[in-house]
Design an enzyme around this catalytic site. Structure first.
Site, mmCIF file in Angstrom:
data_model
loop_
_atom_site.group_PDB
_atom_site.id
_atom_site.type_symbol
_atom_site.label_atom_id
_atom_site.label_comp_id
_atom_site.label_asym_id
_atom_site.label_seq_id
_atom_site.Cartn_x
_atom_site.Cartn_y
_atom_site.Cartn_z
ATOM 1 C CB SER A 28 58.901 -2.898 1.814
ATOM 2 O OG SER A 28 58.612 -1.782 2.366
ATOM 3 C CG ASN A 115 46.594 0.917 3.478
ATOM 4 O OD1 ASN A 115 47.762 0.319 4.008
ATOM 5 N ND2 ASN A 115 45.642 0.290 4.096
ATOM 6 C CG HIS A 161 58.272 -14.025 -44.424
ATOM 7 N ND1 HIS A 161 57.309 -14.546 -43.549
ATOM 8 C CD2 HIS A 161 57.230 -13.194 -45.481
ATOM 9 C CE1 HIS A 161 56.061 -14.328 -43.892
ATOM 10 N NE2 HIS A 161 56.106 -13.490 -44.882
ATOM 11 C CB SER A 288 86.369 -13.766 -28.996
ATOM 12 O OG SER A 288 86.855 -14.892 -28.706
ATOM 13 C CE LYS A 294 82.566 -13.450 -33.213
ATOM 14 N NZ LYS A 294 82.356 -14.512 -32.224
ATOM 15 C CG ASN A 296 81.676 -10.823 -30.108
ATOM 16 O OD1 ASN A 296 81.534 -11.359 -31.129
ATOM 17 N ND2 ASN A 296 82.546 -11.389 -29.070
ATOM 18 C CD GLU A 301 75.129 -10.475 -28.828
ATOM 19 O OE1 GLU A 301 75.569 -11.075 -30.288
ATOM 20 O OE2 GLU A 301 75.998 -10.546 -27.914
ATOM 21 C CE1 TYR A 328 49.104 -2.319 0.651
ATOM 22 C CE2 TYR A 328 48.968 -3.559 2.654
ATOM 23 C CZ TYR A 328 49.774 -2.866 1.600
ATOM 24 O OH TYR A 328 51.311 -3.050 1.616
ATOM 25 C CD GLN A 333 56.668 -5.367 2.207
ATOM 26 O OE1 GLN A 333 55.925 -4.725 3.223
ATOM 27 N NE2 GLN A 333 57.472 -6.455 2.118
ATOM 28 C CE LYS A 336 56.426 -0.311 -2.286
ATOM 29 N NZ LYS A 336 55.157 -0.649 -2.235
#
Length: 342
Positions: A28, A115, A161, A288, A294, A296, A301, A328, A333, A336
């Site tokens: 890890s 632990n 809406h 673009s 364009k 963007n 986004e 445990y 592991q 994280k």
């Protein structure tokens, strides 16, 4: 291919080391090295407590403390060599400490398990992260308040809406996001408060027969209440198995991301030619390759898109934990990476 050398931390009964595939799955260190500073702080507090209780000598404690400072310096300057064979940040640090100071390094792990060590590291990490979250949220709230003040009387449509509903002001709209982010700040504050409890001394699950002073360690690491009294986990089994803090942290990140995504969506809509409420600067837009006219709103986004990843990280954690028996299990592991990613 099998390594004939077992890991010295846990390999006493093993005649051979792990297969290369097992070593790769088992390690890890690729992600938990992020906890290096917290791990060393916990080790320093633990060593000082062991010396105060005459479990190790003062000279051994001094050597350990000085050696850990050297190791931390190597990690900070990038010269530390991390090893997958040593699995995690805990054993990487202890192995290097042994190279630096020799035999006294072997006494650091007295009455401690990985632990309770990792549980302590993560609580320290969350507490440290709160400052960065708070600074970011406060800066954004101030920016929105400045917008609300500047446009307190700018009339614009309010929508339900996505249809024009009632007239509102720009200031009123901006203040809606201030409210959302204010709740996010409260949530992160709560998570930070829940992190303020020290698991060290819980051992693997049931503590130690040695006369540890958990209060000493908790105070050294700043796990204290408003009166300066130590905050300790009361149950060792829960202390090492509990991942509520991970889930709460990922949940707070998810809700904050949702709010940022909704703000980003508003800005994307308002920037479109159909709405035309605002124009984004060149600094936060892209063009673009085919259509030169364009501009963007990619940055917004991407905020909207990354929110899905943050929500997925929360689901990842919940599914990982849902079926685990106490206490445990190595599945933990995997707790994280989604939290760090969020």
């Amino acid at each position: 291919m099998t390594d004939t050398t077992s890991n010295q931390m846990w390999g006493g009964r093993f005649s051979a080391g792990p297969d290369a595939i097992m070593e790769a799955i088992n390690a890890s260190i690729g992600f938990d090295k992020r906890l290096a500073a917290q791990d060393i702080a916990g080790s320093q507090a633990h060593a000082a407590m062991l010396a105060a209780k005459d479990i190790i000598t003062d000279s051994d404690a001094r050597a350990i403390l000085e050696g850990l400072e050297q190791v931390l310096g190597e990690i900070n300057d990038g010269s530390f060599a991390f090893s997958t064979r040593l699995e995690d940040i805990h054993m990487n640090i202890e192995a290097r400490l042994k190279q630096v100071i020799g035999e006294p390094a072997g006494r650091l792990h007295t009455a401690r398990s990985r632990n309770d060590q990792v549980a302590t590291d993560f609580k320290l990490w969350v507490r440290d992260q709160f400052d960065a979250f708070e600074n970011g949220l406060v800066a954004l709230i101030k920016a929105l308040l400045a917008q609300a003040t500047a446009g307190f009387d700018w009339v614009m449509p309010g929508f339900t809406h996505l249809q024009t509903a009632q007239p509102v002001t720009w200031g009123h709209h901006m203040m809606a996001y201030v409210e959302m982010l204010g709740r996010d700040h409260e949530r992160f504050s709560t998570v930070s408060n829940h992190a303020n409890v020290c698991p060290l001394g819980s051992g693997a699950i049931a503590g130690s027969t040695l006369p540890l002073d958990r209060v000493h360690v908790a105070k050294a690491l700043g796990f204290v209440d408003e009166t300066g009294e130590a905050c300790l986990t009361p149950n060792g089994m829960d202390a090492v198995a509990d991942r509520d803090l991970f889930v709460e942290f990922a949940s707070a990140c998810s809700l904050c991301s949702l709010h940022l995504s909704r703000l980003a969506e508003d800005l994307i809509l308002w920037n479109s030619s159909e709405f035309g409420y605002l124009r984004l600067s060149d600094s936060f837009t892209t063009g673009s390759s085919l259509m030169p006219q364009k501009k963007n709103p990619d940055c917004f986004e991407l905020i909207r898109g990354k929110t899905g990843r943050v929500i997925g990280n929360l689901s990842n954690l919940l599914v990982t934990i849902k079926g685990l028996p106490l206490t445990y299990n190595r599945d933990l592991q995997e707790d994280k990476p989604p939290v760090f990613d969020s």
